[in-house]
Enzyme design. Structure first.
Site, PDB file in Angstrom:
ATOM      1  N   ASN A 215       0.884  -1.072   0.024  1.00 46.08           N
ATOM      2  CA  ASN A 215      -0.045  -0.033   0.033  1.00 46.08           C
ATOM      3  C   ASN A 215       0.947   1.245   0.005  1.00 46.08           C
ATOM      4  O   ASN A 215       2.235   1.177   0.198  1.00 46.08           O
ATOM      5  CB  ASN A 215      -1.002  -0.041   1.289  1.00 46.08           C
ATOM      6  CG  ASN A 215      -0.146   0.027   2.474  1.00 46.08           C
ATOM      7  OD1 ASN A 215       0.492   0.815   2.824  1.00 46.08           O
ATOM      8  ND2 ASN A 215      -0.243  -1.362   3.194  1.00 46.08           N
ATOM      9  N   ASP A 284      -4.575  -6.288   5.222  1.00 49.24           N
ATOM     10  CA  ASP A 284      -5.540  -6.985   5.900  1.00 49.24           C
ATOM     11  C   ASP A 284      -5.417  -8.438   5.321  1.00 49.24           C
ATOM     12  O   ASP A 284      -5.898  -9.480   6.184  1.00 49.24           O
ATOM     13  CB  ASP A 284      -7.047  -6.504   5.654  1.00 49.24           C
ATOM     14  CG  ASP A 284      -7.166  -5.513   6.156  1.00 49.24           C
ATOM     15  OD1 ASP A 284      -6.713  -5.022   7.474  1.00 49.24           O
ATOM     16  OD2 ASP A 284      -7.848  -4.299   5.713  1.00 49.24           O
ATOM     17  N   PRO A 310      -3.230 -11.747  10.774  1.00 48.80           N
ATOM     18  CA  PRO A 310      -3.491 -11.349  12.171  1.00 48.80           C
ATOM     19  C   PRO A 310      -3.662  -9.932  12.422  1.00 48.80           C
ATOM     20  O   PRO A 310      -3.009  -9.004  11.863  1.00 48.80           O
ATOM     21  CB  PRO A 310      -2.293 -11.999  12.926  1.00 48.80           C
ATOM     22  CG  PRO A 310      -1.314 -11.959  12.034  1.00 48.80           C
ATOM     23  CD  PRO A 310      -1.722 -12.441  10.630  1.00 48.80           C
ATOM     24  N   ASP A 311      -4.534  -9.628  13.171  1.00 44.67           N
ATOM     25  CA  ASP A 311      -4.842  -8.284  13.494  1.00 44.67           C
ATOM     26  C   ASP A 311      -3.953  -7.939  14.687  1.00 44.67           C
ATOM     27  O   ASP A 311      -4.305  -8.580  15.681  1.00 44.67           O
ATOM     28  CB  ASP A 311      -6.423  -8.002  13.798  1.00 44.67           C
ATOM     29  CG  ASP A 311      -6.525  -6.289  14.106  1.00 44.67           C
ATOM     30  OD1 ASP A 311      -5.891  -5.527  14.824  1.00 44.67           O
ATOM     31  OD2 ASP A 311      -7.450  -5.748  13.424  1.00 44.67           O
ATOM     32  N   ILE A 312      -2.814  -7.044  14.492  1.00 43.25           N
ATOM     33  CA  ILE A 312      -1.946  -6.900  15.688  1.00 43.25           C
ATOM     34  C   ILE A 312      -2.549  -5.855  16.754  1.00 43.25           C
ATOM     35  O   ILE A 312      -2.447  -6.537  18.007  1.00 43.25           O
ATOM     36  CB  ILE A 312      -0.499  -6.334  15.017  1.00 43.25           C
ATOM     37  CG1 ILE A 312      -0.077  -7.181  13.778  1.00 43.25           C
ATOM     38  CG2 ILE A 312       0.432  -5.906  16.149  1.00 43.25           C
ATOM     39  CD1 ILE A 312       1.019  -6.149  13.170  1.00 43.25           C
ATOM     40  N   PHE A 328      -5.176   3.693  14.786  1.00 41.66           N
ATOM     41  CA  PHE A 328      -5.344   4.839  13.815  1.00 41.66           C
ATOM     42  C   PHE A 328      -6.521   3.948  13.055  1.00 41.66           C
ATOM     43  O   PHE A 328      -6.498   2.834  12.863  1.00 41.66           O
ATOM     44  CB  PHE A 328      -4.258   4.987  13.165  1.00 41.66           C
ATOM     45  CG  PHE A 328      -3.065   5.886  13.573  1.00 41.66           C
ATOM     46  CD1 PHE A 328      -2.513   5.463  14.619  1.00 41.66           C
ATOM     47  CD2 PHE A 328      -3.206   6.850  13.386  1.00 41.66           C
ATOM     48  CE1 PHE A 328      -1.580   6.352  15.499  1.00 41.66           C
ATOM     49  CE2 PHE A 328      -2.401   8.093  13.793  1.00 41.66           C
ATOM     50  CZ  PHE A 328      -1.513   7.707  15.070  1.00 41.66           C
ATOM     51  N   LYS A 342     -14.561   1.035  15.158  1.00 35.26           N
ATOM     52  CA  LYS A 342     -13.580   0.315  15.163  1.00 35.26           C
ATOM     53  C   LYS A 342     -12.895   0.475  16.474  1.00 35.26           C
ATOM     54  O   LYS A 342     -12.259  -0.543  16.982  1.00 35.26           O
ATOM     55  CB  LYS A 342     -12.584   0.997  14.403  1.00 35.26           C
ATOM     56  CG  LYS A 342     -11.283   0.117  13.559  1.00 35.26           C
ATOM     57  CD  LYS A 342     -10.643   0.783  12.477  1.00 35.26           C
ATOM     58  CE  LYS A 342     -11.435   0.458  11.279  1.00 35.26           C
ATOM     59  NZ  LYS A 342     -10.892   1.227  10.009  1.00 35.26           N
ATOM     60  N   LYS A 346     -12.291  -3.103  18.449  1.00 35.74           N
ATOM     61  CA  LYS A 346     -10.931  -3.552  18.919  1.00 35.74           C
ATOM     62  C   LYS A 346     -10.738  -3.151  20.381  1.00 35.74           C
ATOM     63  O   LYS A 346      -9.715  -3.545  20.962  1.00 35.74           O
ATOM     64  CB  LYS A 346      -9.809  -2.664  17.938  1.00 35.74           C
ATOM     65  CG  LYS A 346     -10.091  -3.069  16.471  1.00 35.74           C
ATOM     66  CD  LYS A 346      -8.691  -2.975  15.813  1.00 35.74           C
ATOM     67  CE  LYS A 346      -8.888  -2.897  14.288  1.00 35.74           C
ATOM     68  NZ  LYS A 346      -7.886  -3.200  13.494  1.00 35.74           N
TER      69      LYS A 346
HETATM   70  O1  C5P Z   1      -9.344  -2.492  10.932  1.00 34.99           O
HETATM   71  P1  C5P Z   1      -8.209  -1.498  10.395  1.00 34.99           P
HETATM   72  O2  C5P Z   1      -7.321  -2.148   9.506  1.00 34.99           O
HETATM   73  O3  C5P Z   1      -8.915  -0.162   9.683  1.00 34.99           O
HETATM   74  O4  C5P Z   1      -7.710  -0.856  11.721  1.00 34.99           O
HETATM   75  C1  C5P Z   1      -6.615   0.065  11.783  1.00 34.99           C
HETATM   76  C2  C5P Z   1      -5.727   0.097  13.037  1.00 34.99           C
HETATM   77  O5  C5P Z   1      -5.490  -1.485  13.368  1.00 34.99           O
HETATM   78  C3  C5P Z   1      -4.332   0.832  12.908  1.00 34.99           C
HETATM   79  O6  C5P Z   1      -4.239   1.191  14.209  1.00 34.99           O
HETATM   80  C4  C5P Z   1      -3.618  -0.275  12.330  1.00 34.99           C
HETATM   81  O7  C5P Z   1      -2.016  -0.240  12.853  1.00 34.99           O
HETATM   82  C5  C5P Z   1      -4.012  -1.524  13.046  1.00 34.99           C
HETATM   83  N1  C5P Z   1      -3.928  -2.848  12.323  1.00 34.99           N
HETATM   84  C6  C5P Z   1      -3.275  -4.029  12.881  1.00 34.99           C
HETATM   85  N2  C5P Z   1      -3.090  -5.041  12.382  1.00 34.99           N
HETATM   86  C7  C5P Z   1      -3.779  -5.164  11.194  1.00 34.99           C
HETATM   87  C8  C5P Z   1      -4.568  -4.545  10.651  1.00 34.99           C
HETATM   88  C9  C5P Z   1      -4.766  -3.160  11.520  1.00 34.99           C
HETATM   89  O8  C5P Z   1      -2.495  -3.628  14.030  1.00 34.99           O
HETATM   90  N3  C5P Z   1      -3.612  -6.547  10.738  1.00 34.99           N
END
Ligand code: C5P
Length: 409
Positions: A215, A284, A310-312, A328, A342, A346
């Site tokens: 991106n 994602d 994975p969503d960190i 963010f 969001k 989260k």
């Molecule tokens: O759900 P979304 O991707 O829009 O959420 C954005 C936030 O989640 C940002 O703070 C981004 O750094 C974090 N994020 C993450 N891991 C992911 C996707 C998003 O930490 N896989």
């Protein structure tokens, strides 16, 4: 530079350790900068270091005899090694060789410098310098990470051409940069004594030997936040995707490519973090498989199967004892509604929302943010990312301390 920092450094007692390596000749310049800023500097060298720079050079710069041997009656008479260990406000070892780091990690005390480090309760900072393969060796990485987990600061190493002809991380950070680290160490800002872990930049998800899904994130916002946190006295660890940006002074950076690597790096360090800032634009999804060759062009449609990464941030926020989390949300429409959803999904206390447009958000110099928390909304108007980052850190520190005070009451 030294003049304006004199009020911060004047009278600070800095024990400058020098271990053996070609970069030892640069330490004289660091000593000179510190003396110019009215620090009280004492130098301790390992026997190997004396092969690279003469103790007399450091003695001339600091005005004090340089100690090298453990059992030297003359030096013990001037200031015993235990007294020197107690005397220091900060111990800085520059350069710190692979051998020096290994001995510190295992607690060996076969040189005066290592004995002092064991005997001292002063904060310890290392400026590593060695051949890039030695630095990247799993043994050295395990030693340095182990030391960092004990609170030892690691300043550098810098990336670039080395005396031995190799290129890569392993160069001693420039004396001016080390000097700035020392200034930051003594600058008690709103995040003094906090460890802030931060993700920044894009991720790249490989789909074959030469291509990836990525991106447009430049990493500029995250890097500006890292620098602003250092200004406020935080110890900052940056896990960064690929960017063209230099690592800000005072920040320990780990470079990654993929979301999974970013996740692994964050999870390996999160237990030590007081604050987690998720600024990275994490992909994602990633291709389910990565071809080990270049995928050939064809005339029929080609489809890829993507699997979720994975969503960190969500993982960190769901830990039993999470650090204070700032996330963010970059949105193109209904910014605040999507961002608040969001934040709730989260389960994070603070979220910075921004509208992605031609002049703000991704790949731009300026940005505007709205901070969402249980306390309400704060709008930070459009401005250069460096100024915005300082304002953001101000509010983050306020809310972090407010939450910590509630938890402790
Ligand atoms: O759900 P979304 O991707 O829009 O959420 C954005 C936030 O989640 C940002 O703070 C981004 O750094 C974090 N994020 C993450 N891991 C992911 C996707 C998003 O930490 N896989």
């Amino acid at each position: 530079m030294a003049h304006s920092d004199s009020h911060i450094l004047a009278g600070r007692r800095i024990l400058l350790g020098i271990s053996g390596g070609i970069a030892a000749c640069k330490t004289a310049e660091l000593a000179r900068l510190l003396v110019t800023a009215s620090c009280d500097v004492r130098v301790v060298m390992t026997p190997a270091a004396t092969q690279f720079i003469a103790p007399l050079t450091l003695q001339a710069i600091t005005g004090w005899p340089v100690s090298t041997e453990i059992f030297d009656p003359q030096q013990e008479a001037a200031m015993g090694h235990i007294a020197l260990a107690r005397w220091a406000d900060l111990i800085v070892i520059a350069p710190a060789s692979a051998d020096c780091i290994a001995k510190l990690y295992t607690g060996q005390a076969d040189t005066l410098l290592h004995t002092l480090c064991l005997a001292s309760t002063a904060p310890l900072a290392l400026a590593p310098a060695m051949n890039t393969h030695m630095w990247q060796h799993p043994a050295t990485q395990a030693n340095i990470q182990g030391l960092q987990q004990r609170g030892v600061r690691c300043w550098g190493p810098a990336d670039g051409a080395q005396a031995c002809g190799d290129t890569g991380p392993g160069r001693l950070s420039e004396p001016t940069e080390l000097y700035q680290h020392i200034v930051a160490h003594f600058t008690h800002g709103s995040l003094a004594d906090c460890h802030l872990l931060l993700t920044a930049g894009p991720t790249r998800e490989p789909l074959d030997a030469v291509r990836y899904i990525g991106n447009r994130s430049s990493g500029r916002m995250g890097y500006a936040i890292a620098a602003a946190a250092v200004e406020q006295g935080a110890r900052v660890t940056l896990i960064s995707g690929p960017t063209a940006l230099a690592c800000p002074a005072g920040v320990t950076r780990y470079l990654v490519q993929t979301a999974q690597q970013m996740y692994d790096q964050v999870m390996a360090r999160i237990a030590q973090a007081d604050i987690f800032v998720a600024c990275a634009a994490v992909a994602d999804y990633r291709p389910e498989t990565c071809a080990d060759h270049k995928i050939k062009k064809g005339s029929t449609p080609y489809s890829l199967t993507l699997v979720p990464n994975p969503d960190i941030l969500a993982t960190v926020a769901a830990l039993p004892k999470p650090p204070y989390c700032l996330g963010f949300a970059a949105e193109t429409d209904q910014v605040l509604a999507h961002a608040e959803a969001k934040r709730q999904a989260k389960q994070i206390p603070l979220l910075a929302a921004n509208q992605v447009s031609a002049t703000t958000g991704i790949e731009t110099d300026e940005n505007a943010l709205t901070l969402l928390s249980d306390q309400g909304r704060i709008h930070l108007p459009q401005q250069p990312k460096q100024r915005l980052a300082r304002q953001l850190i101000h509010h983050l520190a306020e809310q972090y301390h407010a939450q910590t005070a509630v938890q402790n009451s």
